[in-house]
Design an enzyme around this catalytic site. Sequence first.
Site, PDB file in Angstrom:
ATOM      1  N   GLY A 173       0.780  -1.235   0.000  1.00  0.00           N
ATOM      2  CA  GLY A 173       0.000   0.000   0.000  1.00  0.00           C
ATOM      3  C   GLY A 173       0.809   1.280   0.000  1.00  0.00           C
ATOM      4  O   GLY A 173       0.329   2.315   0.480  1.00  0.00           O
ATOM      5  N   SER A 174       2.021   1.263  -0.547  1.00  0.00           N
ATOM      6  CA  SER A 174       2.785   2.520  -0.548  1.00  0.00           C
ATOM      7  C   SER A 174       2.196   3.527  -1.548  1.00  0.00           C
ATOM      8  O   SER A 174       2.239   4.734  -1.304  1.00  0.00           O
ATOM      9  CB  SER A 174       4.267   2.260  -0.828  1.00  0.00           C
ATOM     10  OG  SER A 174       4.476   1.901  -2.165  1.00  0.00           O
TER      11      SER A 174
ATOM     12  N   MET B 293      -3.808  -7.129  -7.200  1.00  0.00           N
ATOM     13  CA  MET B 293      -3.266  -8.174  -8.063  1.00  0.00           C
ATOM     14  C   MET B 293      -4.342  -9.088  -8.646  1.00  0.00           C
ATOM     15  O   MET B 293      -4.134 -10.293  -8.788  1.00  0.00           O
ATOM     16  CB  MET B 293      -2.211  -8.979  -7.284  1.00  0.00           C
ATOM     17  CG  MET B 293      -0.996  -8.151  -6.928  1.00  0.00           C
ATOM     18  SD  MET B 293      -0.271  -7.376  -8.405  1.00  0.00           S
ATOM     19  CE  MET B 293       1.160  -6.568  -7.742  1.00  0.00           C
ATOM     20  N   ARG B 294      -5.467  -8.499  -8.977  1.00  0.00           N
ATOM     21  CA  ARG B 294      -6.531  -9.270  -9.643  1.00  0.00           C
ATOM     22  C   ARG B 294      -6.958  -8.518 -10.880  1.00  0.00           C
ATOM     23  O   ARG B 294      -6.944  -7.278 -10.889  1.00  0.00           O
ATOM     24  CB  ARG B 294      -7.765  -9.382  -8.747  1.00  0.00           C
ATOM     25  CG  ARG B 294      -7.551 -10.059  -7.446  1.00  0.00           C
ATOM     26  CD  ARG B 294      -8.836 -10.023  -6.642  1.00  0.00           C
ATOM     27  NE  ARG B 294      -9.792 -10.997  -7.118  1.00  0.00           N
ATOM     28  CZ  ARG B 294      -9.787 -12.276  -6.762  1.00  0.00           C
ATOM     29  NH1 ARG B 294      -8.874 -12.727  -5.924  1.00  0.00           N
ATOM     30  NH2 ARG B 294     -10.670 -13.110  -7.228  1.00  0.00           N
TER      31      ARG B 294
ATOM     32  N   LEU C 204      -9.844  -7.243 -13.108  1.00  0.00           N
ATOM     33  CA  LEU C 204     -11.295  -7.026 -13.016  1.00  0.00           C
ATOM     34  C   LEU C 204     -11.947  -7.560 -14.295  1.00  0.00           C
ATOM     35  O   LEU C 204     -11.423  -7.382 -15.392  1.00  0.00           O
ATOM     36  CB  LEU C 204     -11.593  -5.539 -12.837  1.00  0.00           C
ATOM     37  CG  LEU C 204     -11.094  -4.938 -11.515  1.00  0.00           C
ATOM     38  CD1 LEU C 204     -11.207  -3.420 -11.541  1.00  0.00           C
ATOM     39  CD2 LEU C 204     -11.858  -5.513 -10.324  1.00  0.00           C
TER      40      LEU C 204
ATOM     41  N   ASN D  84      -5.164   2.371 -13.139  1.00  0.00           N
ATOM     42  CA  ASN D  84      -4.197   1.425 -12.565  1.00  0.00           C
ATOM     43  C   ASN D  84      -2.795   2.023 -12.679  1.00  0.00           C
ATOM     44  O   ASN D  84      -2.536   2.847 -13.564  1.00  0.00           O
ATOM     45  CB  ASN D  84      -4.249   0.109 -13.345  1.00  0.00           C
ATOM     46  CG  ASN D  84      -3.292  -0.935 -12.799  1.00  0.00           C
ATOM     47  OD1 ASN D  84      -3.140  -1.093 -11.586  1.00  0.00           O
ATOM     48  ND2 ASN D  84      -2.619  -1.656 -13.690  1.00  0.00           N
TER      49      ASN D  84
ATOM     50  N   HIS E 113       1.219   0.716 -13.117  1.00  0.00           N
ATOM     51  CA  HIS E 113       1.992  -0.479 -13.463  1.00  0.00           C
ATOM     52  C   HIS E 113       3.476  -0.119 -13.517  1.00  0.00           C
ATOM     53  O   HIS E 113       3.845   0.912 -14.095  1.00  0.00           O
ATOM     54  CB  HIS E 113       1.528  -1.024 -14.816  1.00  0.00           C
ATOM     55  CG  HIS E 113       2.212  -2.299 -15.182  1.00  0.00           C
ATOM     56  ND1 HIS E 113       1.917  -3.506 -14.566  1.00  0.00           N
ATOM     57  CD2 HIS E 113       3.200  -2.565 -16.069  1.00  0.00           C
ATOM     58  CE1 HIS E 113       2.694  -4.448 -15.077  1.00  0.00           C
ATOM     59  NE2 HIS E 113       3.483  -3.909 -15.989  1.00  0.00           N
TER      60      HIS E 113
ATOM     61  N   ASP F  93      -3.290  -4.656 -18.325  1.00  0.00           N
ATOM     62  CA  ASP F  93      -2.361  -3.530 -18.504  1.00  0.00           C
ATOM     63  C   ASP F  93      -2.370  -2.998 -19.943  1.00  0.00           C
ATOM     64  O   ASP F  93      -1.317  -2.642 -20.490  1.00  0.00           O
ATOM     65  CB  ASP F  93      -0.931  -3.952 -18.105  1.00  0.00           C
ATOM     66  CG  ASP F  93      -0.863  -4.491 -16.687  1.00  0.00           C
ATOM     67  OD1 ASP F  93      -1.564  -3.953 -15.819  1.00  0.00           O
ATOM     68  OD2 ASP F  93      -0.122  -5.461 -16.447  1.00  0.00           O
TER      69      ASP F  93
ATOM     70  N   GLU G  28       6.426   6.240  -9.116  1.00  0.00           N
ATOM     71  CA  GLU G  28       5.008   5.866  -8.992  1.00  0.00           C
ATOM     72  C   GLU G  28       4.301   6.793  -8.001  1.00  0.00           C
ATOM     73  O   GLU G  28       3.193   7.264  -8.242  1.00  0.00           O
ATOM     74  CB  GLU G  28       4.865   4.415  -8.504  1.00  0.00           C
ATOM     75  CG  GLU G  28       5.354   3.368  -9.475  1.00  0.00           C
ATOM     76  CD  GLU G  28       5.062   1.951  -8.998  1.00  0.00           C
ATOM     77  OE1 GLU G  28       3.981   1.690  -8.435  1.00  0.00           O
ATOM     78  OE2 GLU G  28       5.930   1.079  -9.189  1.00  0.00           O
TER      79      GLU G  28
HETATM   80  C1  GAR Z   1       3.649  -1.260  -7.301  1.00  0.00           C
HETATM   81  O1  GAR Z   1       4.961  -1.278  -7.787  1.00  0.00           O
HETATM   82  C2  GAR Z   1       2.649  -1.309  -8.433  1.00  0.00           C
HETATM   83  O2  GAR Z   1       3.060  -0.596  -9.571  1.00  0.00           O
HETATM   84  C3  GAR Z   1       2.627  -2.785  -8.710  1.00  0.00           C
HETATM   85  O3  GAR Z   1       2.627  -3.378  -7.439  1.00  0.00           O
HETATM   86  C4  GAR Z   1       3.322  -2.529  -6.534  1.00  0.00           C
HETATM   87  C5  GAR Z   1       2.416  -2.262  -5.350  1.00  0.00           C
HETATM   88  O4  GAR Z   1       3.115  -1.566  -4.363  1.00  0.00           O
HETATM   89  N1  GAR Z   1       1.483  -3.166  -9.462  1.00  0.00           N
HETATM   90  C6  GAR Z   1       1.513  -4.136 -10.379  1.00  0.00           C
HETATM   91  O5  GAR Z   1       2.496  -4.792 -10.635  1.00  0.00           O
HETATM   92  C7  GAR Z   1       0.201  -4.361 -11.091  1.00  0.00           C
HETATM   93  N2  GAR Z   1       0.391  -5.169 -12.238  1.00  0.00           N
HETATM   94  P1  GAR Z   1       2.341  -0.819  -3.195  1.00  0.00           P
HETATM   95  O6  GAR Z   1       1.368  -1.848  -2.594  1.00  0.00           O
HETATM   96  O7  GAR Z   1       3.410  -0.445  -2.225  1.00  0.00           O
HETATM   97  O8  GAR Z   1       1.617   0.359  -3.764  1.00  0.00           O
END
Ligand code: GAR
Length: 205
Positions: free
Chosen positions: A13-14, A91-92, A94, A108, A110, A146, A175
Amino acid sequence: MKINLAVFISGRGSNLQSIIDSISRGELPLDLKIVISDNREAYGLKRARKAGIEARYVNPGAHDSEKGYEQQILTLLKEREIKIVALAGFMRLLSPYFLEQFSGEVMNIHPSLLPAFRGLHAQKQALEYGVKVSGCTVHFVDEGMDTGPIILQESVPVYDDDDEDSLAARILKKEHQIYPQALKLYATGRLQKKGRRVKILPEKK
Ligand code: GAR
């Protein structure tokens, strides 16, 4: 009146935190009504509760079908009049059903420069491919994985001594900048979708 936002997470969740911080600094005119996780242990749920935001674990295992699971989420969104959903490490995938039923927008983030390295372990894919530049992408969600229209991208260099963790950390910093930015562009009516292209309109005076 502010637009109601929901954030979906599965883990750390950052990115959620960067959105919470941006809202609390008064930089992002959205009302974060609910955080939904498909993982009971997601640390992001704690972050949400700490910030006084409703945080719900919605158990995929409690439903016989994907549709039943998504229906439970759709009901939560409807009750809170959510207009925008931000997937932040959710990580699902939709389903088309969800996207058809939900009347708002879904974004989203990525950790690659799409359309390169879609799906899981994008940073590892980038290293293995040998690219010299990678980055992150905020995009609208469509039925593919994506594949939706791109809103913002930011690049980072890839160094010879990078491993997955060091590259992921460099990308993550970007991000945390571009997700709140993209949401702000949405919240202030500055995104115009035309097919695959998303135009960023000038700031309203
Ligand atoms: C992030 O790097 C995000 O871009 C990636 O998961 C991480 C979640 O980090 N998402 C994916 O790979 C989606 N395909 P977070 O929980 O610290 O935000």
